[in-house]
Design an enzyme around this catalytic site. Structure first.
Site, PDB file in Angstrom:
ATOM      1  N   ASP A 147       0.830  -1.215   0.000  1.00 12.31           N
ATOM      2  CA  ASP A 147       0.000   0.000   0.000  1.00 12.31           C
ATOM      3  C   ASP A 147       0.857   1.255   0.000  1.00 12.31           C
ATOM      4  O   ASP A 147       0.597   2.206   0.736  1.00 12.31           O
ATOM      5  CB  ASP A 147      -0.934   0.000   1.206  1.00 12.31           C
ATOM      6  CG  ASP A 147      -2.116   0.960   1.028  1.00 12.31           C
ATOM      7  OD1 ASP A 147      -2.441   1.295  -0.122  1.00 12.31           O
ATOM      8  OD2 ASP A 147      -2.717   1.361   2.044  1.00 12.31           O
ATOM      9  N   LYS A 149       1.951   4.685  -0.978  1.00 12.29           N
ATOM     10  CA  LYS A 149       1.363   5.893  -1.550  1.00 12.29           C
ATOM     11  C   LYS A 149       1.759   7.065  -0.652  1.00 12.29           C
ATOM     12  O   LYS A 149       2.171   6.863   0.508  1.00 12.29           O
ATOM     13  CB  LYS A 149      -0.160   5.770  -1.637  1.00 12.29           C
ATOM     14  CG  LYS A 149      -0.855   5.496  -0.311  1.00 12.29           C
ATOM     15  CD  LYS A 149      -2.362   5.310  -0.499  1.00 12.29           C
ATOM     16  CE  LYS A 149      -3.037   5.010   0.845  1.00 12.29           C
ATOM     17  NZ  LYS A 149      -4.498   4.833   0.690  1.00 12.29           N
ATOM     18  N   ASN A 152       0.801   7.431   3.094  1.00 10.50           N
ATOM     19  CA  ASN A 152       1.340   6.486   4.074  1.00 10.50           C
ATOM     20  C   ASN A 152       2.813   6.711   4.386  1.00 10.50           C
ATOM     21  O   ASN A 152       3.423   5.911   5.092  1.00 10.50           O
ATOM     22  CB  ASN A 152       1.141   5.046   3.583  1.00 10.50           C
ATOM     23  CG  ASN A 152      -0.307   4.613   3.660  1.00 10.50           C
ATOM     24  OD1 ASN A 152      -1.129   5.273   4.304  1.00 10.50           O
ATOM     25  ND2 ASN A 152      -0.637   3.517   3.018  1.00 10.50           N
TER      26      ASN A 152
END
Length: 368
Positions: A147, A149, A152
Protein backbone atom coordinates in the site's frame (compact mmCIF):
# COMPACT_ATOMS: atom_id res chain seq x y z
CA UNK A 1 22.59 -11.20 41.55
CA UNK A 2 22.65 -10.57 37.81
CA UNK A 3 19.76 -12.99 37.29
CA UNK A 4 17.72 -11.25 40.00
CA UNK A 5 18.25 -7.87 38.32
CA UNK A 6 17.29 -9.45 34.99
CA UNK A 7 14.02 -10.71 36.50
CA UNK A 8 13.30 -7.28 37.96
CA UNK A 9 13.90 -5.71 34.55
CA UNK A 10 11.64 -8.21 32.78
CA UNK A 11 8.91 -7.72 35.38
CA UNK A 12 9.03 -3.97 34.81
CA UNK A 13 9.01 -4.50 31.06
CA UNK A 14 5.91 -6.70 31.25
CA UNK A 15 3.92 -4.45 33.57
CA UNK A 16 0.27 -4.00 32.66
CA UNK A 17 -0.33 -1.17 30.20
CA UNK A 18 -3.54 0.86 30.46
CA UNK A 19 -4.71 4.31 29.39
CA UNK A 20 -3.38 5.59 32.73
CA UNK A 21 0.13 4.82 31.51
CA UNK A 22 -0.15 7.87 29.23
CA UNK A 23 -1.07 11.52 29.19
CA UNK A 24 -3.28 12.33 26.23
CA UNK A 25 -2.90 15.53 24.20
CA UNK A 26 -4.44 16.78 20.96
CA UNK A 27 -6.06 14.75 18.22
CA UNK A 28 -3.79 14.22 15.22
CA UNK A 29 -6.24 12.70 12.75
CA UNK A 30 -8.96 10.19 11.97
CA UNK A 31 -9.23 7.02 9.94
CA UNK A 32 -11.70 4.34 8.97
CA UNK A 33 -11.65 2.53 12.32
CA UNK A 34 -10.80 5.26 14.79
CA UNK A 35 -8.67 8.24 15.74
CA UNK A 36 -5.01 9.12 16.33
CA UNK A 37 -4.00 11.15 19.38
CA UNK A 38 -0.69 12.49 20.61
CA UNK A 39 0.22 10.95 23.96
CA UNK A 40 3.09 10.91 26.43
CA UNK A 41 4.33 8.10 28.68
CA UNK A 42 4.01 9.38 32.23
CA UNK A 43 7.04 7.48 33.52
CA UNK A 44 9.56 8.57 30.88
CA UNK A 45 8.13 11.62 29.10
CA UNK A 46 8.41 9.90 25.71
CA UNK A 47 5.99 11.22 23.08
CA UNK A 48 4.02 8.85 20.83
CA UNK A 49 0.99 8.71 18.56
CA UNK A 50 -1.84 6.55 19.90
CA UNK A 51 -3.93 4.93 17.18
CA UNK A 52 -7.31 4.13 18.73
CA UNK A 53 -9.47 1.60 16.91
CA UNK A 54 -13.14 1.65 17.93
CA UNK A 55 -14.09 -1.92 18.82
CA UNK A 56 -17.58 -1.60 17.37
CA UNK A 57 -16.22 -0.12 14.12
CA UNK A 58 -13.69 -2.94 13.81
CA UNK A 59 -16.37 -5.57 14.37
CA UNK A 60 -18.91 -3.93 12.06
CA UNK A 61 -16.41 -3.79 9.19
CA UNK A 62 -14.93 -7.20 10.01
CA UNK A 63 -11.55 -5.59 10.48
CA UNK A 64 -10.27 -7.89 13.23
CA UNK A 65 -7.85 -9.71 10.92
CA UNK A 66 -6.44 -6.46 9.50
CA UNK A 67 -6.02 -4.86 12.93
CA UNK A 68 -4.32 -7.91 14.45
CA UNK A 69 -2.18 -8.38 11.34
CA UNK A 70 -0.88 -4.80 11.50
CA UNK A 71 -0.14 -5.12 15.19
CA UNK A 72 1.72 -8.41 14.84
CA UNK A 73 3.76 -7.25 11.85
CA UNK A 74 4.73 -4.01 13.61
CA UNK A 75 6.03 -6.08 16.52
CA UNK A 76 8.53 -7.72 14.16
CA UNK A 77 9.76 -4.48 12.57
CA UNK A 78 12.69 -2.48 13.91
CA UNK A 79 13.74 0.15 11.38
CA UNK A 80 14.20 3.90 11.49
CA UNK A 81 12.29 3.99 8.18
CA UNK A 82 9.12 2.22 9.37
CA UNK A 83 6.87 3.35 12.22
CA UNK A 84 7.54 1.38 15.39
CA UNK A 85 5.00 -0.12 17.77
CA UNK A 86 5.85 0.59 21.40
CA UNK A 87 2.69 -0.57 23.22
CA UNK A 88 -0.58 -2.34 22.47
CA UNK A 89 -3.45 -2.29 24.95
CA UNK A 90 -7.23 -2.04 25.17
CA UNK A 91 -9.84 0.04 26.93
CA UNK A 92 -13.53 -0.68 27.28
CA UNK A 93 -14.29 0.77 23.83
CA UNK A 94 -11.01 0.86 21.92
CA UNK A 95 -7.96 -1.10 20.84
CA UNK A 96 -4.86 1.07 21.09
CA UNK A 97 -1.54 0.93 19.25
CA UNK A 98 1.08 3.36 20.56
CA UNK A 99 3.36 4.27 17.65
CA UNK A 100 6.22 6.54 16.64
CA UNK A 101 4.93 10.09 16.57
CA UNK A 102 5.41 11.86 13.23
CA UNK A 103 4.67 15.58 13.49
CA UNK A 104 5.83 16.56 10.01
CA UNK A 105 2.74 15.45 8.10
CA UNK A 106 2.49 13.01 5.20
CA UNK A 107 4.07 13.29 1.77
CA UNK A 108 0.74 13.93 0.08
CA UNK A 109 0.31 17.12 2.10
CA UNK A 110 3.83 18.25 1.20
CA UNK A 111 3.38 17.43 -2.50
CA UNK A 112 0.13 19.35 -2.91
CA UNK A 113 -0.18 21.92 -0.13
CA UNK A 114 3.21 23.62 0.11
CA UNK A 115 3.94 25.73 -2.96
CA UNK A 116 3.46 24.37 -6.51
CA UNK A 117 2.53 20.68 -6.75
CA UNK A 118 5.56 18.43 -6.54
CA UNK A 119 8.81 18.46 -4.58
CA UNK A 120 12.36 19.62 -5.19
CA UNK A 121 14.73 17.09 -6.78
CA UNK A 122 16.83 16.72 -3.63
CA UNK A 123 13.68 16.00 -1.59
CA UNK A 124 12.48 13.40 -4.10
CA UNK A 125 15.84 11.66 -4.01
CA UNK A 126 16.08 11.74 -0.21
CA UNK A 127 12.56 10.49 0.47
CA UNK A 128 12.82 7.81 -2.21
CA UNK A 129 16.11 6.62 -0.71
CA UNK A 130 14.65 6.36 2.78
CA UNK A 131 11.53 4.60 1.49
CA UNK A 132 13.83 2.18 -0.33
CA UNK A 133 15.61 1.47 2.97
CA UNK A 134 12.26 0.87 4.65
CA UNK A 135 11.13 -1.54 1.94
CA UNK A 136 14.46 -3.35 2.13
CA UNK A 137 13.98 -3.91 5.85
CA UNK A 138 10.44 -5.18 5.37
CA UNK A 139 11.47 -7.50 2.54
CA UNK A 140 14.33 -8.90 4.62
CA UNK A 141 11.67 -9.82 7.17
CA UNK A 142 9.63 -11.49 4.43
CA UNK A 143 6.99 -8.74 4.52
CA UNK A 144 5.40 -7.28 1.39
CA UNK A 145 3.85 -3.88 2.17
CA UNK A 146 1.26 -3.55 -0.66
CA UNK A 147 0.00 0.00 0.00
CA UNK A 148 2.78 2.41 -0.90
CA UNK A 149 1.36 5.89 -1.55
CA UNK A 150 2.14 9.45 -0.38
CA UNK A 151 -0.48 9.37 2.40
CA UNK A 152 1.34 6.49 4.07
CA UNK A 153 4.77 8.14 4.16
CA UNK A 154 5.14 10.37 7.22
CA UNK A 155 7.75 12.95 8.21
CA UNK A 156 9.16 13.36 11.71
CA UNK A 157 10.26 16.58 13.40
CA UNK A 158 13.66 16.50 11.69
CA UNK A 159 12.43 15.69 8.19
CA UNK A 160 13.14 11.96 8.06
CA UNK A 161 10.38 9.69 6.78
CA UNK A 162 8.80 6.45 7.96
CA UNK A 163 6.44 4.05 6.22
CA UNK A 164 3.15 3.78 8.13
CA UNK A 165 -0.19 1.91 8.03
CA UNK A 166 0.82 -1.73 7.67
CA UNK A 167 -2.72 -3.08 7.76
CA UNK A 168 -2.46 -4.53 4.23
CA UNK A 169 1.06 -5.90 4.66
CA UNK A 170 1.51 -9.65 4.68
CA UNK A 171 4.35 -11.88 5.81
CA UNK A 172 5.46 -14.50 3.29
CA UNK A 173 7.24 -17.72 4.01
CA UNK A 174 10.55 -18.06 2.20
CA UNK A 175 9.96 -18.68 -1.49
CA UNK A 176 6.17 -18.39 -1.24
CA UNK A 177 3.86 -16.02 -3.10
CA UNK A 178 0.56 -14.36 -2.26
CA UNK A 179 -2.48 -13.32 -4.25
CA UNK A 180 -4.98 -10.57 -3.48
CA UNK A 181 -6.41 -7.39 -5.01
CA UNK A 182 -5.47 -5.07 -2.17
CA UNK A 183 -4.07 -1.57 -2.08
CA UNK A 184 -5.20 1.78 -3.45
CA UNK A 185 -6.42 2.17 -7.04
CA UNK A 186 -3.92 4.19 -9.02
CA UNK A 187 -0.98 2.70 -7.13
CA UNK A 188 -1.74 -1.01 -7.49
CA UNK A 189 0.65 -3.01 -9.68
CA UNK A 190 -0.66 -4.81 -12.80
CA UNK A 191 -0.13 -8.23 -11.22
CA UNK A 192 -2.26 -7.15 -8.25
CA UNK A 193 -5.06 -5.84 -10.46
CA UNK A 194 -5.01 -9.08 -12.50
CA UNK A 195 -5.21 -11.16 -9.28
CA UNK A 196 -1.98 -13.00 -10.04
CA UNK A 197 0.41 -14.49 -7.49
CA UNK A 198 3.25 -12.15 -6.49
CA UNK A 199 6.08 -11.63 -4.03
CA UNK A 200 7.70 -8.27 -3.27
CA UNK A 201 7.11 -6.84 -6.78
CA UNK A 202 4.11 -4.57 -5.93
CA UNK A 203 6.26 -2.55 -3.54
CA UNK A 204 8.77 -1.61 -6.24
CA UNK A 205 5.94 -0.62 -8.55
CA UNK A 206 4.62 1.53 -5.69
CA UNK A 207 8.01 3.19 -5.31
CA UNK A 208 7.91 4.06 -9.01
CA UNK A 209 4.48 5.65 -8.57
CA UNK A 210 5.75 7.57 -5.54
CA UNK A 211 8.86 8.94 -7.29
CA UNK A 212 6.74 9.97 -10.27
CA UNK A 213 4.15 11.75 -8.11
CA UNK A 214 6.75 13.58 -6.02
CA UNK A 215 8.42 14.76 -9.24
CA UNK A 216 5.40 15.57 -11.44
CA UNK A 217 2.98 16.73 -8.76
CA UNK A 218 0.42 14.13 -9.87
CA UNK A 219 0.16 10.31 -9.95
CA UNK A 220 1.42 8.56 -13.09
CA UNK A 221 -2.00 7.30 -14.17
CA UNK A 222 -4.22 10.24 -13.26
CA UNK A 223 -4.30 13.82 -14.52
CA UNK A 224 -5.03 16.73 -12.18
CA UNK A 225 -8.77 16.94 -11.61
CA UNK A 226 -9.25 13.57 -13.31
CA UNK A 227 -12.04 11.42 -11.85
CA UNK A 228 -11.52 8.33 -13.97
CA UNK A 229 -13.58 5.30 -13.00
CA UNK A 230 -12.11 2.07 -11.71
CA UNK A 231 -12.26 0.30 -15.08
CA UNK A 232 -10.45 3.16 -16.83
CA UNK A 233 -7.76 3.26 -14.14
CA UNK A 234 -7.20 -0.47 -14.53
CA UNK A 235 -6.85 -0.04 -18.29
CA UNK A 236 -4.28 2.73 -17.85
CA UNK A 237 -2.23 0.68 -15.41
CA UNK A 238 -2.27 -2.36 -17.70
CA UNK A 239 -1.52 -0.60 -20.98
CA UNK A 240 -1.61 3.21 -20.72
CA UNK A 241 1.26 5.46 -21.75
CA UNK A 242 3.15 7.28 -18.98
CA UNK A 243 4.19 10.81 -19.92
CA UNK A 244 7.39 12.40 -18.63
CA UNK A 245 7.50 16.19 -18.90
CA UNK A 246 11.05 17.43 -19.59
CA UNK A 247 10.33 20.37 -17.29
CA UNK A 248 10.01 18.03 -14.31
CA UNK A 249 11.97 14.88 -15.17
CA UNK A 250 15.65 14.51 -15.90
CA UNK A 251 17.15 11.47 -17.61
CA UNK A 252 17.97 9.61 -14.39
CA UNK A 253 14.50 10.11 -12.91
CA UNK A 254 12.83 8.94 -16.13
CA UNK A 255 15.00 5.83 -16.24
CA UNK A 256 14.29 4.99 -12.58
CA UNK A 257 10.51 5.41 -13.02
CA UNK A 258 10.48 3.36 -16.22
CA UNK A 259 12.52 0.61 -14.54
CA UNK A 260 10.20 0.49 -11.52
CA UNK A 261 6.99 0.88 -13.56
CA UNK A 262 7.82 -2.04 -15.85
CA UNK A 263 4.58 -3.99 -16.16
CA UNK A 264 6.27 -7.40 -16.23
CA UNK A 265 7.34 -8.02 -12.62
CA UNK A 266 10.10 -10.38 -13.74
CA UNK A 267 11.74 -7.47 -15.60
CA UNK A 268 11.02 -4.81 -12.96
CA UNK A 269 13.87 -3.18 -11.06
CA UNK A 270 14.09 -4.61 -7.55
CA UNK A 271 12.48 -7.93 -8.46
CA UNK A 272 15.72 -9.78 -9.25
CA UNK A 273 17.61 -11.80 -6.61
CA UNK A 274 19.61 -8.72 -5.52
CA UNK A 275 16.35 -6.96 -4.65
CA UNK A 276 16.72 -3.53 -3.06
CA UNK A 277 20.46 -3.44 -3.78
CA UNK A 278 19.68 -3.09 -7.50
CA UNK A 279 17.39 -0.14 -6.79
CA UNK A 280 19.91 1.56 -4.51
CA UNK A 281 22.66 1.20 -7.12
CA UNK A 282 20.61 3.01 -9.79
CA UNK A 283 22.16 6.24 -11.12
CA UNK A 284 19.26 8.21 -9.62
CA UNK A 285 20.82 7.56 -6.19
CA UNK A 286 24.45 8.12 -7.22
CA UNK A 287 24.96 10.89 -4.64
CA UNK A 288 23.32 8.98 -1.76
CA UNK A 289 25.52 7.29 0.84
CA UNK A 290 23.14 4.54 1.97
CA UNK A 291 25.33 3.46 4.89
CA UNK A 292 25.22 6.93 6.37
CA UNK A 293 21.52 7.19 5.54
CA UNK A 294 20.71 3.96 7.38
CA UNK A 295 22.75 5.19 10.35
CA UNK A 296 20.69 8.40 10.49
CA UNK A 297 23.71 10.58 9.68
CA UNK A 298 22.36 12.31 6.55
CA UNK A 299 20.75 15.71 7.11
CA UNK A 300 17.29 15.89 5.48
CA UNK A 301 16.84 18.55 2.76
CA UNK A 302 13.74 19.88 4.50
CA UNK A 303 12.98 20.26 8.20
CA UNK A 304 9.35 20.87 9.23
CA UNK A 305 8.64 24.11 11.04
CA UNK A 306 7.71 23.18 14.65
CA UNK A 307 5.25 26.08 14.70
CA UNK A 308 3.18 24.66 11.85
CA UNK A 309 0.71 21.77 11.65
CA UNK A 310 1.24 19.82 8.43
CA UNK A 311 -2.23 18.38 7.96
CA UNK A 312 -5.78 19.40 7.21
CA UNK A 313 -7.89 20.55 10.14
CA UNK A 314 -9.13 17.35 11.79
CA UNK A 315 -12.36 19.17 12.63
CA UNK A 316 -13.16 19.15 8.92
CA UNK A 317 -13.32 15.36 8.95
CA UNK A 318 -16.79 13.96 9.59
CA UNK A 319 -17.45 12.45 12.97
CA UNK A 320 -18.04 8.72 13.17
CA UNK A 321 -21.64 7.73 12.77
CA UNK A 322 -23.21 5.81 15.61
CA UNK A 323 -22.69 2.08 15.15
CA UNK A 324 -26.03 0.35 15.53
CA UNK A 325 -26.73 -3.36 15.71
CA UNK A 326 -23.19 -4.23 16.81
CA UNK A 327 -22.61 -5.58 20.31
CA UNK A 328 -19.43 -6.85 21.89
CA UNK A 329 -19.56 -10.21 23.63
CA UNK A 330 -17.37 -12.94 25.10
CA UNK A 331 -16.61 -14.28 21.65
CA UNK A 332 -14.58 -11.12 20.98
CA UNK A 333 -12.38 -11.62 24.05
CA UNK A 334 -10.08 -14.12 22.31
CA UNK A 335 -9.24 -11.53 19.64
CA UNK A 336 -8.72 -8.82 22.25
CA UNK A 337 -6.37 -11.04 24.25
CA UNK A 338 -4.14 -11.44 21.18
CA UNK A 339 -4.10 -7.68 20.67
CA UNK A 340 -3.65 -6.56 24.27
CA UNK A 341 0.00 -7.57 24.82
CA UNK A 342 1.44 -4.48 26.51
CA UNK A 343 4.92 -3.18 25.70
CA UNK A 344 7.08 -4.27 22.77
CA UNK A 345 10.40 -5.35 24.27
CA UNK A 346 12.96 -3.67 21.99
CA UNK A 347 11.14 -0.35 21.77
CA UNK A 348 10.42 -0.26 25.50
CA UNK A 349 14.11 -0.92 26.24
CA UNK A 350 15.13 1.87 23.85
CA UNK A 351 12.69 4.23 25.57
CA UNK A 352 14.08 3.45 29.01
CA UNK A 353 17.64 3.77 27.69
CA UNK A 354 16.89 7.19 26.20
CA UNK A 355 15.38 8.26 29.51
CA UNK A 356 18.49 7.13 31.39
CA UNK A 357 20.61 9.13 28.95
CA UNK A 358 18.56 12.26 29.51
CA UNK A 359 16.67 12.18 26.19
CA UNK A 360 13.20 13.15 27.31
CA UNK A 361 10.12 13.67 25.18
CA UNK A 362 8.38 16.99 24.91
CA UNK A 363 4.69 17.78 24.93
CA UNK A 364 5.12 21.05 23.08
CA UNK A 365 4.57 19.56 19.63
CA UNK A 366 1.45 17.77 20.83
CA UNK A 367 -0.13 21.04 21.90
CA UNK A 368 0.43 22.87 18.62
Amino acid sequence: MFFDRFLQWKKLERQTITKRTFRQYRQLGKGGFGEVWACQVRATGKMYACKKLQKTQVKKRRGETMALNEKQILEKVNSRFVVSLAYAYETKNTLCMVLTIMNGGDLRFHIYNIGPAGLRKEQVQFYAAEVCCGLRHLHQKGIVYRDLKPENILLDDNGHIRISDLGLAVELREGSLVRGRVGTMGYMAPEVIDDQYYGMSPDWWGLGCLVYEMTAGRPPFRERGDNAKKEEMERRIRAGQIEYSPKSFNTQTIDLCRSLLTRDPEQRLGCQPSGAADVQSHAFFNTVNFRMLEAGLVVPPFKPDPKLVYCSDVQDIDEFSTVKGVSLDCADDHFYSKFNTGSVCVNWQNEVSDTANGTYGSASAANR
